[in-house]
Design an enzyme around this catalytic site. Structure first.
Site, PDB file in Angstrom:
ATOM      1  CD  GLU A 162      -3.022  -1.086   0.246  1.00 41.96           C
ATOM      2  OE1 GLU A 162      -3.071  -0.106  -0.534  1.00 41.96           O
ATOM      3  OE2 GLU A 162      -3.831  -2.035   0.201  1.00 41.96           O
ATOM      4  NE  ARG A 166      -3.833   2.625  -0.550  1.00 41.61           N
ATOM      5  CZ  ARG A 166      -5.089   2.550  -0.146  1.00 41.61           C
ATOM      6  NH1 ARG A 166      -5.726   3.613   0.227  1.00 41.61           N
ATOM      7  NH2 ARG A 166      -5.713   1.386  -0.098  1.00 41.61           N
ATOM      8  CG  ASP A 292      -5.642  -7.174  -7.380  1.00 40.36           C
ATOM      9  OD1 ASP A 292      -4.573  -7.390  -6.813  1.00 40.36           O
ATOM     10  OD2 ASP A 292      -6.555  -6.507  -6.856  1.00 40.36           O
TER      11      ASP A 292
HETATM   12  C1  DMJ Z   1      -6.536   0.055  -5.080  1.00 39.74           C
HETATM   13  O1  DMJ Z   1      -5.861   0.471  -3.952  1.00 39.74           O
HETATM   14  C2  DMJ Z   1      -5.575  -0.528  -6.067  1.00 39.74           C
HETATM   15  O2  DMJ Z   1      -6.150  -0.463  -7.328  1.00 39.74           O
HETATM   16  C3  DMJ Z   1      -5.160  -1.937  -5.751  1.00 39.74           C
HETATM   17  O3  DMJ Z   1      -4.381  -2.521  -6.762  1.00 39.74           O
HETATM   18  C4  DMJ Z   1      -6.335  -2.833  -5.463  1.00 39.74           C
HETATM   19  N1  DMJ Z   1      -7.556  -2.135  -5.398  1.00 39.74           N
HETATM   20  C5  DMJ Z   1      -7.614  -0.920  -4.651  1.00 39.74           C
HETATM   21  C6  DMJ Z   1      -8.973  -0.268  -4.745  1.00 39.74           C
HETATM   22  O4  DMJ Z   1     -10.009  -1.146  -4.899  1.00 39.74           O
END
Ligand code: DMJ
Length: 589
Positions: A162, A166, A292
Site C-alpha cells: 500500500e 499510494r 490482481d
Molecule cells: C486500489 O488500492 C488498487 O487499485 C489496488 O491494486 C487494489 N484495489 C484498490 C482499490 O479497490
C-alpha cells in the site's frame, strides 16, 4: 338470465368464461405494465432491480456536453479533497460521516499523496501548492496511528504494498507531471526507507517494514499481489535517480516470477508465495484481491520500459491466455461473462470480485498496445493437462482478448445496473456457469452464428421475477475504481460512446448515493437506495475512481496510452527507454 343475454343465446357457461377471460386480461395487463421487479425485497440471491428503461435515453451522444460532465467530476473531487483538508489532514483519511480524520496507512496523510496526480491532471494548482510544503517536511517516520476518535494502535510496520502504490506511486507520478524536484527527492527517501522490506531470504518484499529500524514483518508466507506490484515504481525511480539498488528490487522479483517451471506447471502465477523459497505454495489461480495487480504489472512493465522487457510480456500473454481458457465462465440465463478463481486447478469457485473488474481494461490495453506477434512466441496456456486451452488456436488472439474484454466489462457494469443504488457489490457468487472456451467451441463449430457467448449486452428484461443468477456475498460498495477504470479503457480503445454513458450513470449514482456533507462514503449495501453509509472515504477514491471518470469525460487525451502507464493506483508514469549506459550500469540484458 337477462333478456339481452337470452337474445344473444348466451348461457351461464358463456358468462363465467367471459368473466374469467376479463380477469385474466386485466392481470396480464398489470403484470406487463408495472415493472414488478421494483417491488422485490432485496435478500441473498435476489436483488432489488431498477425499473426497466432504455439504456441511455436522454440525449444523442453528439449533443452531450462532455466538458461539463468532466467539470462535475472535478467539483466532486474538490468536494472530497476540501473535506479531507478541513476535517482530516494531516491524518490519512477522512471519516466522511463523523467529519474526523483517521490513520490507516502510516499517518503521513495518504489522501494527500494519493490525490497529487489527480490534482495535476485536473489543473488544481492551489491544492497542489498547499501540499508541496507539507511533503517537503515529511521524514516518513512511523507515528502511533489514530484509528477513529480516541483510539490509538501501537506503531508497527508500514504496509509495503500500500505504501508503494499510494505514496511512492503518488510522488513519482506527481514528479513526472510537475517536474517539482522535491517530489523525486521524497520518493527516493521513501524507497530507501522501505528497503528493509526486501531483506528476506528470496529478495521478495515482506508484507511490512519499519521505516526507522528497517526491520520487516517476519511472516514468511505472503500473497502474489503483495510481492509483485512494485516493479513500475522501482524501475521508474531507478531511471530518474540512476540508482542501481532501486532497479535491482524490480529485477529480482521479475527473475523469480519468470521461472519457466512455474508457468509450465500452473499456466500463470498462483496466489500464495514463500518469501523463503521465492516460489509458489498453492494451486490457486486468481485475478482477484490476492493477485490482481501482479498480473497487471506484467503488461505494464513491458509498456513502461518502451516495450523492451520481453520476459514480462511473455508472462503477461501466457497469463492472459490461461485466464481466458481456465478462469472465464458464462452465467445462465443471462450469459454474463465472469472471471473467477480456481482452487485447486481447475475447480472454479464461481466467485466474481469487484477487484477483478480491472481485467477487462487490462485486456483491452494489451490489444491496443501490443504487437501482432505478441502471441506467437507464447501460444495457448502451457498449464499441464488443460486441453481446453487448445480452443484458443482457432481465433485471432487480438480478437479473442478483445471479446473477453468486452464481455467482462459489460458484466462488471451490469453488476452496477442490477442494483437499486446503481453501484456494484464488492463480491458475488454465480450459482452456475459454463467454461467460456467450451461455449466458444460450440459457437465456432455451429458456424460462428450470431454474437459469441458472453458478449451480448445483457438486458434486465432477461431476468425473471427479480431473481438473478448470483448470490451477493458482500453487498458493500467501497468506492472502488475497477469498473470505471475498465470503462475508461474500453472507451479509449473502442471509441464507443456507450462506455462514456455508462460511466456517467455510475457518477450520477455516486452523487446520489455516496455523497456526504464533507466527502463521499462507502455504501453498506448496494441493494437499498439511500440506505446507511460506512464512515470511510478510502484515498483510492480520489486517486482512481474520480480520476478515471474525469479522464473518461474530458475531451482531450490528457494521458495518451502510448506515452503513459498507470500504476495500479492510477498514478500515470511516463514511458521511457533504457539508454545503453543504463543497461551497462544496471546489467539489463
Ligand atoms: C486500489 O488500492 C488498487 O487499485 C489496488 O491494486 C487494489 N484495489 C484498490 C482499490 O479497490
Amino acid at each position: 338470465m337477462p333478456a339481452a343475454l337470452k337474445r344473444l343465446r348466451l348461457g351461464p357457461r358463456h358468462v363465467i368464461f367471459g368473466i374469467i377471460s376479463l380477469i385474466f386480461m386485466f392481470t396480464l395487463y398489470h403484470i406487463s405494465a408495472v415493472p414488478h421487479r421494483e417491488h422485490v425485497e432485496p435478500h441473498i440471491g435476489k436483488v432489488q432491480l431498477r425499473p426497466a428503461q432504455p439504456e441511455f435515453p436522454t440525449t444523442r451522444p453528439e449533443d452531450v456536453d462532455w466538458p461539463r460532465r468532466a467539470e462535475e467530476v472535478k467539483a466532486a473531487f474538490l468536494h472530497a479533497y476540501h473535506g479531507y483538508e478541513k476535517y482530516a489532514a494531516p491524518h490519512d483519511d477522512l471519516l466522511p460521516l463523523k467529519n474526523q480524520g483517521a490513520d490507516h496507512f502510516n499517518g503521513w496523510g495518504v489522501t494527500m499523496y494519493d490525490s497529487l496526480s489527480t490534482m495535476l491532471l485536473m489543473g488544481l494548482h492551489d491544492e497542489f501548492s498547499r501540499a508541496l510544503p507539507i511533503i517537503e517536511q515529511q521524514n516518513f517516520t512511523l507515528k502511533p496511528p489514530v484509528v477513529g476518535a480516541g483510539k490509538v494502535a501501537s506503531p508497527v510496520y508500514a504496509p509495503f504494498f500500500e505504501t508503494v502504490i499510494r505514496y511512492l506511486g503518488g510522488l513519482l507520478s506527481a514528479y513526472a507531471l510537475s517536474h517539482e524536484p522535491i517530489l523525486l527527492e521524497r520518493a527516493d527517501d521513501l524507497a530507501t526507507k522501505l528497503s528493509g522490506a526486501f531483506d528476506t531470504p528470496s529478495g521478495l518484499p515482506a508484507f511490512g517494514v519499519n521505516t526507522e529500524t528497517g526491520n520487516n514483518t517476519v511472516k514468511r508466507i505472503t500473497v502474489l499481489a503483495e510481492i509483485a506490484s512494485c516493479q513500475l515504481e522501482y524501475s521508474y525511480l531507478a531511471k530518474m535517480t540512476g540508482k542501481k539498488e532501486h532497479y535491482n528490487r524490480s529485477a529480482r522479483i521479475m527473475e523469480l516470477l519468470e521461472n519457466k517451471s512455474i508457468v509450465s506447471r500452473y499456466g500463470m502465477l498462483p496466489t500464495k508465495w514463500s518469501l523463503t523459497l521465492g516460489s509458489p505454495l498453492n494451486e490457486q489461480l486468481s485475478v482477484g484481491g490476492a493477485a490482481d495487480s501482479a498480473h497487471e504489472y506484467l503488461l505494464k512493465l513491458y509498456l513502461l520500459t518502451g516495450k523492451s522487457d520481453q520476459g514480462s510480456l511473455d508472462l503477461y500473454v501466457q497469463t492472459a491466455n490461461t485466464v481466458l481458457s481456465m478462469l472465464l465462465y458464462v452465467s445462465s440465463p443471462r450469459g454474463l461473462l465472469y472471471v473467477t478463481d480456481v482452487y485447486p486447478i481447475p475447480k472454479p469457485s464461481h466467485k466474481f470480485e469487484h477487484l477483478s473488474c480491472f481485467l477487462p481494461g487490462l485486456l483491452a490495453l494489451g490489444v491496443h498496445t501490443l504487437p501482432d506477434t505478441a502471441f506467437e512466441s507464447v501460444g495457448p496456456t502451457r498449464a499441464i493437462h488443460w486441453k481446453d486451452a487448445d480452443e484458443l488456436r482457432h481465433y485471432n488472439w487480438k480478437e479473442l482478448h478483445m471479446l473477453a474484454a468486452q464481455g467482462l466489462a459489460e458484466s462488471c457494469y451490469q453488476m452496477y445496473e442490477d442494483q437499486a443504488t446503481g453501484l456494484g457489490p464488492d463480491e458475488v457468487k454465480f450459482r452456475e456457469g459454463e467454461l467460456w472456451v467450451r461455449k466458444m467451441k460450440k459457437w465456432r463449430e455451429g458456424g460462428r452464428k450470431g454474437t459469441p457467448p458472453g458478449i451480448r449486452a445483457k438486458k434486465k428484461s432477461d431476468v425473471q421475477d427479480g431473481a438473478v443468477e448470483y448470490n451477493v456475498r458482500s453487498g458493500k460498495y467501497l468506492l472502488r475504481p475497477e469498473t470505471v477504470e475498465s470503462i475508461f479503457l474500453m472507451w479509449k480503445v473502442t471509441g464507443d460512446v456507450v462506455w462514456r454513458e455508462r460511466g456517467w450513470r455510475i457518477f450520477q449514482a455516486l452523487e446520489s448515493e455516496a455523497k456526504t456533507a464533507s466527502g463521499y462514503a462507502s455504501l453498506n449495501t448496494v441493494a437499498l437506495s439511500h440506505s446507511t453509509l460506512k464512515d470511510e472515504m478510502p484515498s483510492y477514491f480520489l486517486a482512481e475512481t474520480l480520476k478515471y471518470l474525469y479522464l473518461l469525460f474530458h475531451n482531450e487525451d490528457l494521458v495518451p496510452l502510448d506515452r503513459w502507464v498507470f500504476n495500479t493506483e492510477a498514478h500515470p508514469l511516463p514511458v521511457f527507454e533504457w539508454t545503453s549506459w543504463e543497461r551497462r550500469k544496471f546489467g539489463i540484458p
